[in-house]
Every structure is written in structure tokens, then in C-alpha cells.
Enzyme design. Structure first.
Site, PDB file in Angstrom:
ATOM      1  N   HIS A 122       7.386 -14.181  -1.723  1.00 57.19           N
ATOM      2  CA  HIS A 122       8.570 -13.509  -2.055  1.00 57.19           C
ATOM      3  C   HIS A 122       9.064 -14.728  -3.129  1.00 57.19           C
ATOM      4  CE1 HIS A 122      12.688 -12.303  -1.464  1.00 57.19           C
ATOM      5  NE2 HIS A 122      12.350 -11.124  -1.309  1.00 57.19           N
ATOM      6  N   ASP A 199       7.604 -18.590   6.342  1.00 56.25           N
ATOM      7  CA  ASP A 199       8.645 -17.501   5.867  1.00 56.25           C
ATOM      8  C   ASP A 199       8.095 -16.545   6.696  1.00 56.25           C
ATOM      9  OD1 ASP A 199       9.738 -15.513   4.800  1.00 56.25           O
ATOM     10  OD2 ASP A 199       9.149 -15.811   2.825  1.00 56.25           O
ATOM     11  N   GLN A 202       9.432 -11.256   7.248  1.00 54.78           N
ATOM     12  CA  GLN A 202       8.880 -10.072   7.523  1.00 54.78           C
ATOM     13  C   GLN A 202       8.226  -9.740   8.920  1.00 54.78           C
ATOM     14  OE1 GLN A 202       9.302  -7.245   5.906  1.00 54.78           O
ATOM     15  NE2 GLN A 202      10.280  -7.889   4.077  1.00 54.78           N
ATOM     16  N   LYS A 225      16.593  -8.049   9.016  1.00 53.13           N
ATOM     17  CA  LYS A 225      15.385  -7.233   8.893  1.00 53.13           C
ATOM     18  C   LYS A 225      14.985  -7.120  10.564  1.00 53.13           C
ATOM     19  CE  LYS A 225      13.817  -9.296   4.826  1.00 53.13           C
ATOM     20  NZ  LYS A 225      13.933  -8.322   3.895  1.00 53.13           N
ATOM     21  N   CYS A 365      10.915  -8.153  -5.231  1.00 53.44           N
ATOM     22  CA  CYS A 365      11.157  -9.873  -5.388  1.00 53.44           C
ATOM     23  C   CYS A 365       9.804 -10.661  -5.600  1.00 53.44           C
ATOM     24  CB  CYS A 365      12.039 -10.179  -4.326  1.00 53.44           C
ATOM     25  SG  CYS A 365      13.656  -9.709  -4.430  1.00 53.44           S
TER      26      CYS A 365
HETATM   27  C1  LIG Z   1       8.574 -12.099   2.846  1.00 58.39           C
HETATM   28  C2  LIG Z   1      10.265 -12.221   2.550  1.00 58.39           C
HETATM   29  N1  LIG Z   1      10.542 -13.613   2.246  1.00 58.39           N
HETATM   30  C3  LIG Z   1      11.859 -13.790   2.167  1.00 58.39           C
HETATM   31  C4  LIG Z   1      12.555 -12.582   1.905  1.00 58.39           C
HETATM   32  C5  LIG Z   1      14.089 -12.958   1.678  1.00 58.39           C
HETATM   33  O1  LIG Z   1      15.024 -12.423   2.533  1.00 58.39           O
HETATM   34  P1  LIG Z   1      16.541 -12.702   2.571  1.00 58.39           P
HETATM   35  O2  LIG Z   1      16.737 -11.720   1.534  1.00 58.39           O
HETATM   36  O3  LIG Z   1      16.974 -12.004   3.799  1.00 58.39           O
HETATM   37  O4  LIG Z   1      17.028 -13.851   2.493  1.00 58.39           O
HETATM   38  C6  LIG Z   1      12.390 -11.266   2.054  1.00 58.39           C
HETATM   39  C7  LIG Z   1      13.271 -10.373   2.124  1.00 58.39           C
HETATM   40  O5  LIG Z   1      12.661  -9.347   1.623  1.00 58.39           O
HETATM   41  C8  LIG Z   1      11.059 -11.220   2.445  1.00 58.39           C
HETATM   42  O6  LIG Z   1      10.264  -9.961   2.454  1.00 58.39           O
END
Ligand SMILES: Cc1ncc(COP(=O)(O)O)c(C=O)c1O
Length: 408
Positions: A122, A199, A202, A225, A365
């Protein structure tokens, strides 16, 4: 008993209609819906003990502080960390990753060092490292993706060296649902002396995160989430590492004492929580964790597989009509991206919405990954435990309508 149909009743939003049809929400990878207990926890805070934390000695301030710190303890247990001090509240996963990129990165990355990410990240787990490398004249290396849409871990082993200072890797791709072999990735990184950030944006909502077993150095994830409110993220870090890091932001709360020209930092974890925190949402996040504890992440993970299999079975019937499922050759979880030849994903999402089915379209993203797949964007369905096979049947109706409109 794990009964998705019954659990769905705990979520008030499902009484609403979209375009005169009952809501089918298949955009859970973006954000999950919230059960009544989380909404009640928010209201209860504002109605009965709204107060600032860590500062007052009056009853309500003490209650707010206790509730806020209770959530920290709960998060610690939820991910099997050692200490509450290892849990830092941020705004979201993105801020948690940026915290590491600044606080740890500024002190520990030098010219010539290397940071490794993967080709499926992401933007939140890519751009902070691009920027850190730019600031420090370091190099960003990327674990490539194979044609079967899994990561090339043999290539990863070759990227590792004494120059590697950090590997930052997703536990679950938000486009592919793919879960890389973190145990292997972390072990190999540690062998060359590199730290590892996972990270978990998800994954933490869908399967048990155990930071001790995993032995990751950092884990970042978002409350929104996993049934909790927006505006709350978590950074877990090993105590030793966090202790040696400088604060990310400066101001009130993160200091122990302040002189005219110098300040002394507060203890962990408050050293990283400058200013008034997101008290209400952190407190309500506790209710989300309680809800997840009750239904059990093992049940969620098992059910994810079942729903995904059902969705793949349904949607693969339309491959002859130009529908392509973007599925890695590996176990995946709760996410099904797809494209339809000749139909823009925004149009697909629009027709799904006409049918009351919320899905997402775009880059998610993850622009470099989508471009690697030679697509301009994809449509994505993402499930959670309150979705049912009937929801996927509704998505199939929307798919049939899309094909009818564009292909006839
Ligand atoms: C794999 C992953 N990393 C990071 C993020 C970023 O999360 P946030 O927007 O809550 O900061 C997301 C959001 O969809 C994600 O799917």
C-alpha cells in the site's frame, strides 16, 4: 456460536437502504462497519465522563485516563505484546509507519544503507520509505512479484545484505488478499541484522496477530478496519527499540519536565503521544476488541476462506464473459479483486451501487502494483464476518446487470 447472520444484527448500519435496496457492504478492506457496542462506548464517553486524560485529578479525568489506558492493555493482550509501553496510539496505520520512518529512520539510516519493501505494498508502506531514502541518500529495494502473483522470496534472499537496515512488509495485500510468508521473511532479515516492520492494516482484523511468535520489531494497524472508530492507529514496537527512539512530535504530554531551552522526554509510551490524544475513539476501540475477542479471530479467518471460496466459485463462472479474477497462487483472505474486459472499474462499482452493493474501484492506494498487473485500476470486493453468501449472491446479480448493460 459463530453465526454471521445473527452477528450482522449487531450493526445498525445494515438497516439502511441504498437505492431502495438493503445495503450489501463489500468494502471492508477500506473500513469496517461498527457494532452498536462501539457506537455506545463513544456516546457513553461523551455523555458520562468526557474529560482530558493524564492531566486532571478530578473524577472524570481519572475515569477517562483509566479507560484510555485500559484500551492500551487490551491491545497489548490482543497482539500478545509484552508490555503496555510497547503500544503507541497514533491516528492510523499510515501515521504509525511515518512515526518509525521519522523517529527511527532519522537516527538509524545513513547514506548507503538499504531498506527493503515489496512490490505489493500500500502507498502507506512505500512512500514513507521512498522519502526516508531520499532524505538520507539510502537505497530502496523492492521484492519482486512473480507471474503467479506471489512474492519472489528467492529474490528477496538475494536483496538482503549487511546494508539492509529495515524490511517493511505487508501481512496481507489490500489488492490481492495474499499473505506473504512473514516467518520466513522476518527470520532472514534478522540474520543480516535488519529490523522488520509489519504492516498489519489488513491482517490484524482477520487473523490472530502474535508479535512474540512472529518476532517482528514493529507492527502497525488501524482501529477502523477492525470494528473500531476512525482516527485511531496502533504502533507496536519492541521495548528496547522504542526506548532508544526519539519522539516523533513535540509538545504537551510527551515531556516529563521543560526548561526555557530544553525539555526532558516522558516515559514510554507517552513520549510518542504528544498533545491531547483521540480519547473517545481509543476508548471505543476497546469495545471493538472485546467484540472480536468474543467471536474469535480463528472463526473469522476460517469464515473468510469459506466466503472467498463461494465468491470465487460464483464470479469465475463469468470468465467467458471477460471477467478476470486477480487471484494469487497461494492462500488468500477476504479480498477478491477483479476486472472486466472493456468495462472501467468505476462503471462496475457504479452499477453495483445501483444494486445496493458497495464495492471499491481504483488503484486501492497501490498504484505500482496495479500498473504492474497492466491494469488501469480494478474492482474489489472485500468481506468481513458479517457478510453472508446471500451478499455475494447480490453481488452476482450486480455483475450480471453490469455485463448486460455493457456487453449487449
Ligand atoms: C495494507 C494497508 N496498509 C496501510 C493502509 C493504510 O491504513 P490507514 O489508511 O488506516 O492509515 C491500508 C489501508 O487501506 C492498507 O490496506
Amino acid at each position: 456460536m459463530f453465526d454471521p447472520k445473527k452477528l450482522k444484527k449487531d450493526f445498525p448500519i445494515f438497516s439502511r437502504k441504498i437505492n431502495d435496496k438493503s445495503l450489501v457492504y463489500l468494502d471492508n478492506a477500506s473500513t469496517s462497519q461498527k457494532p452498536k457496542s462501539v457506537i455506545n462506548a463513544l456516546t457513553n464517553y461523551y455523555e458520562t465522563f468526557n474529560s482530558n486524560t493524564h492531566r486532571g485529578i478530578h473524577t472524570m479525568s481519572e475515569e477517562a485516563t483509566a479507560a484510555y489506558e485500559d484500551t492500551r492493555e487490551h491491545v497489548m493482550k490482543f497482539i500478545n505484546a509484552n508490555l503496555p509501553k510497547e503500544i503507541i496510539f497514533t491516528r492510523n496505520t499510515t501515521e504509525a509507519i511515518n512515526l518509525v520512518a521519522y523517529s527511527w529512520g532519522e537516527e538509524n539510516i545513513k547514506s548507503g544503507d538499504e531498506i527493503i519493501v515489496s512490490a505489493i505494498e500500500h502507498h502507506s508502506n512505500l512512500v514513507p520509505w521512498q522519502e526516508l531514502c531520499r532524505r538520507k541518500n539510502a537505497t530502496l529495494k523492492i521484492i519482486p512479484i512473480k507471474t503467479d502473483l506471489t512474492l519472489d522470496l528467492a529474490a528477496y534472499e538475494k536483496l538482503l545484505s549487511k546494508k539492509t537496515k529495515l524490511v517493511s512488509i505487508t501481512a496481507m495485500s489490500n489488492v490481492l488478499g495474499y499473505m506473504p510468508d512473514l516467518n520466513k521473511i522476518i527470520k532472514s532479515a534478522h540474520k543480516v541484522g535488519s529490523l522488520v516492520l509489519v504492516d498489519g492494516a489488513q491482517s490484524v482484523a482477520h487473523m490472530k496477530a502474535d508479535v512474540k511468535k512472529l518476532d517482528c520489531d514493529f507492527l502497525a494497524f488501524s482501529s477502523h478496519k477492525m470494528l473500531g472508530p476512525t482516527g485511531v492507529g496502533v504502533l507496536y514496537g519492541k521495548f528496547e527499540i522504542l526506548s532508544n527512539m526519539n519522539p516523533f512530535m513535540f509538545g504537551g504530554d510527551m515531556v516529563k519536565s521543560v526548561e526555557q531551552h530544553k525539555a526532558y522526554w516522558n516515559d514510554l509510551p507517552w513520549k510518542f503521544e504528544a498533545g491531547t490524544p483521540n480519547i473517545a475513539d481509543v476508548i471505543a476501540f476497546d469495545a471493538a476488541l472485546t467484540y472480536l475477542d468474543k467471536i474469535g479471530l480463528e472463526n473469522i479467518h476460517k469464515y473468510d476462506q469459506q466466503l472467498l471460496k463461494y465468491a470465487v466459485g460464483k464470479f469465475s463462472k463469468y470468465e467467458k464473459d471477460g471477467v478476470s479474477l486477480i487471484l494469487p497462487k497461494s492462500d488468500t483472505s477476504s479480498i477478491l479483486s477483479f476486472s472486466i474486459k472493456g468495462i472501467h472499474p468505476h462503471d462496475i462499482a457504479q452499477i453495483f451501487n445501483d444494486e445496493g452493493v458497495a464495492i471499491r474501484s481504483g488503484y486501492h492506494c497501490s498504484q505500482p502494483l496495479i500498473e504492474h498487473l497492466n491494469l488501469s485500476s480494478t474492482a474489489r470486493m472485500s468481506f468481513y464476518f458479517y457478510n453472508t453468501e446471500a451478499d455475494i449472491d447480490r453481488a452476482e446479480i450486480a455483475l450480471k446487470r453490469t455485463l448486460k448493460i455493457f456487453k449487449s
